[in-house]
Scaffold this active site. Structure first.
Site, mmCIF file in Angstrom:
data_model
loop_
_atom_site.group_PDB
_atom_site.id
_atom_site.type_symbol
_atom_site.label_atom_id
_atom_site.label_comp_id
_atom_site.label_asym_id
_atom_site.label_seq_id
_atom_site.Cartn_x
_atom_site.Cartn_y
_atom_site.Cartn_z
ATOM 1 N N ASP A 167 -5.624 -27.854 62.208
ATOM 2 C CA ASP A 167 -6.988 -27.689 62.707
ATOM 3 C C ASP A 167 -7.240 -28.651 63.870
ATOM 4 O OD1 ASP A 167 -10.012 -27.364 62.559
ATOM 5 O OD2 ASP A 167 -9.418 -26.253 60.758
ATOM 6 N N HIS A 229 -14.439 -29.776 63.044
ATOM 7 C CA HIS A 229 -14.108 -28.649 62.194
ATOM 8 C C HIS A 229 -13.070 -28.992 61.129
ATOM 9 C CE1 HIS A 229 -12.253 -24.609 61.410
ATOM 10 N NE2 HIS A 229 -13.484 -24.172 61.612
ATOM 11 N N SER A 409 -13.791 -19.778 58.096
ATOM 12 C CA SER A 409 -13.176 -21.110 58.154
ATOM 13 C C SER A 409 -13.541 -21.938 56.930
ATOM 14 C CB SER A 409 -13.662 -21.869 59.392
ATOM 15 O OG SER A 409 -12.929 -21.534 60.518
#
Length: 587
Positions: A167, A229, A409
């Site tokens: 990520d 994220h 996600s």
């Protein structure tokens, strides 16, 4: 340039930890704590030595209980025989501590008694975490559309399992720090890396903020703040739990390894391929060997198009090394078959559901979706999003916080966390078995799903066998090959099981046909594929009958069905021999 993949992130709703918690869901009721004052003892468990009459005869045990009661001035009754052969003796009421001790002393003074212990009351262990933000995590505990995670925690918490989050990297957060291990930064373009260099051993997330149009082709269409994220994803998987702060992670004793492939303007296929390879223990030129190859990889990223041969080859190699690869289905409300890596083979593709159990409005769908997990819906309220670890910085890191995000996600790390629980419960589990078990134990989505949501809504408690175990299938597997049982030896007979999927049932039937004179010489055990064993029959010095031809039933709900099962037979005496004629398993 190779195809670009972006984080599958829809709108994140920022809510300060210090803000009033007016829209948070109600916390689940905590399990009651163990009473401070122990309940009075009403029964005793008396274990007689194996050669005694009381060990073999209920009538003799009842007579002995009556005699001991008279000696202690109490009225005792034989209640029943326990599975171990011990006698359960009723004290006839709640005796005081001294009276109970007098009765126990009467049994202890008897040379035929191996032990006597009170039949104490036990209580369910509380599994509700004390984390201060746990009440916001409907996705873990709510009955309607949560993933029923607390019901799995008595089976596993992720201890010893390694999860790689491929990520944006990791920004420091005190609710994650104890779970993080060293990773790697695979972003080769210094501009995209946004940290002053290219690839290096520092997987820290410096921020992935973007200015309008700076990535080319008028992308992005407006300015974007940093998403942090990867840290949000990591928190869902393994945030520190029961630390009286923040949130609870699904596999909260697992470790997380940040593998940085996404930065400013996304990430490239080449970098992602190297990230997959390295995370799973493969060789990548210029990078050091990974000392902690992942059991599970989470990839909450993707782009449009078919699964390219390069990405597929990296995934195949990772799976061949024993790593389960979990990917997000995508957030375009479209067929996931048109999005990479969701459409790759050998991955678990995860769609997102909302708090009511519907397919989330943004979630991709279709036949390539394997399973659905909570992804949230912040358009309704931040309380309906997925609450996890973050940072308040608009560009670079500022201070740690928690925020609600929505997206596939957010759904994918729920499945990665569940997979981590499975790896602890059965360290020899394969990626194919992980996928099969998760799908086999899914429940029907409480809401609606158009287009295809895979096997349904993931259920952690059912998948870990917490409760009824796998659904009985009726499949029968048999071994008819004779195995000789000689004096003072241990032998095994194996049955390979495949195609059942999921966990074994809570009432696994074991039919045994053993020819052997004086069967008391034999101990018989069943050994599951993960090495766990259960005693079917123990030695019995007075059991002089021949042969063991019977059916046993065991609770095998905590182990996966597929794999090699063994019947283990031990002979502990000389003079009598025999053989395993046949045996079978019915799932």
């Amino acid at each position: 340039m190779a195809a670009t993949a972006t984080a599958l992130l829809c709108t994140g709703v920022a809510t300060s930890v210090a803000a009033p918690n007016t829209d948070a869901p109600a916390a689940p009721g905590a399990a009651p704590t163990t009473p401070a004052v122990e309940a009075p003892v009403e029964r005793l468990i008396v274990g007689y030595k194996s050669m005694t009459t009381e060990a073999q005869s209920d009538a003799a045990a009842a007579k002995d209980a009556e005699a001991k009661g008279e000696k202690a001035g109490e009225s005792l009754d034989f209640d029943r025989r326990l599975g171990t052969g011990a006698a359960l003796v009723d004290l006839g009421g709640d005796l005081g501590k001294k009276d109970t001790q007098d009765v126990m002393a009467a049994f202890q003074a008897d040379p035929d008694v191996a032990y006597v212990v009170p039949d104490r009351r036990m209580y369910a262990a509380a599994v509700t975490p004390n984390d201060t933000e746990y009440n916001r995590q409907w996705d873990l505990f709510e009955a309607t559309a949560g993933m029923r995670v607390p019901g799995a925690w008595d089976k596993a918490t992720g201890q010893g399992v390694k999860v790689a989050v491929i990520d944006t990297g990791y920004v420091a957060h005190s609710d994650l720090a104890s779970r993080m291990i060293a990773g790697y930064d695979f972003i080769s373009d210094p501009f995209m890396a946004n940290d002053g260099g290219g690839r290096d051993s520092n997987a820290a997330d410096p921020g992935d903020w973007m200015l309008q149009g700076e990535c080319g082709n008028n992308y992005p269409d407006r300015n974007y703040d940093s998403s942090w994220h990867g840290t949000h994803v990591a928190g869902t998987i393994a945030a520190t739990t029961n630390n009286s702060k923040g949130i609870a992670g699904i596999a909260y004793n697992a470790t997380v390894q940040p593998v940085r492939v996404l930065g400013k303007c996304g990430g490239t296929t080449a970098d992602i391929m190297d990230g997959i390879t390295w995370a799973s223990g493969g060789y990548v030129a210029g990078a050091p060997a990974n000392p902690n190859p992942a059991d599970v990889i989470n990839m909450s990223l993707g782009g449009s198009g078919t699964c390219d041969a390069g990405t597929q080859s990296a995934i195949n190699a990772a799976v061949n090394r024993g790593t389960t690869v979990v990917v997000a289905a995508g957030n375009s409300n479209a067929n996931a078959a048109n999005f990479n890596p969701a459409n790759c083979n050998n991955v678990i593709t995860v769609a997102a559901s909302d708090r009511e159990g519907n397919r989330a409005s943004y979630s991709n769908y279709g036949t390539v979706v394997d399973i659905t997990a909570p992804g949230g819906d912040t358009a309704v309220s931040s309380a309906n999003g997925i609450w996890s670890t973050l940072n308040s910085g608009a560009r670079g890191p500022v201070s740690e916080n928690y925020e609600a995000y929505q997206g596939t996600s957010m759904a994918a790390p729920h499945i990665a966390g569940l997979a981590a629980l499975m790896y602890q419960a059965n360290p020899s589990v394969t990626p194919a078995q992980v996928e099969s078990a998760i799908k086999a134990n899914a429940r029907t989505l409480p809401g609606s799903c158009s287009g295809g949501c895979g096997a349904g809504l993931a259920d952690a408690a059912a998948t870990l066998g917490a409760g009824s175990g796998g659904t009985p299938t009726g499949d029968v597997f048999t071994n008819t090959a004779n195995v000789s049982i000689l004096d003072n030896t241990t032998v095994t007979s194996s049955i390979p099981v495949s195609g059942v999927g999921g966990y074994a049932p809570a009432a696994l039937r074991i039919d045994v046909d053993i020819k052997h004179t004086y069967r008391g010489d034999l101990k018989i055990e069943i050994v599951a594929p993960n090495g766990a064993s259960a005693l079917l029959k123990d030695f019995g010095t007075s059991d002089s009958a021949d042969n063991v031809i019977t059916t046993f039933t065991v609770d095998a709900s905590s182990v996966l069905a597929d794999g090699t099962w063994k019947l283990r037979v031990t002979d502990n005496y000389s003079g009598d021999t025999g053989y395993i004629d046949s045996w079978s398993l019915t799932f």
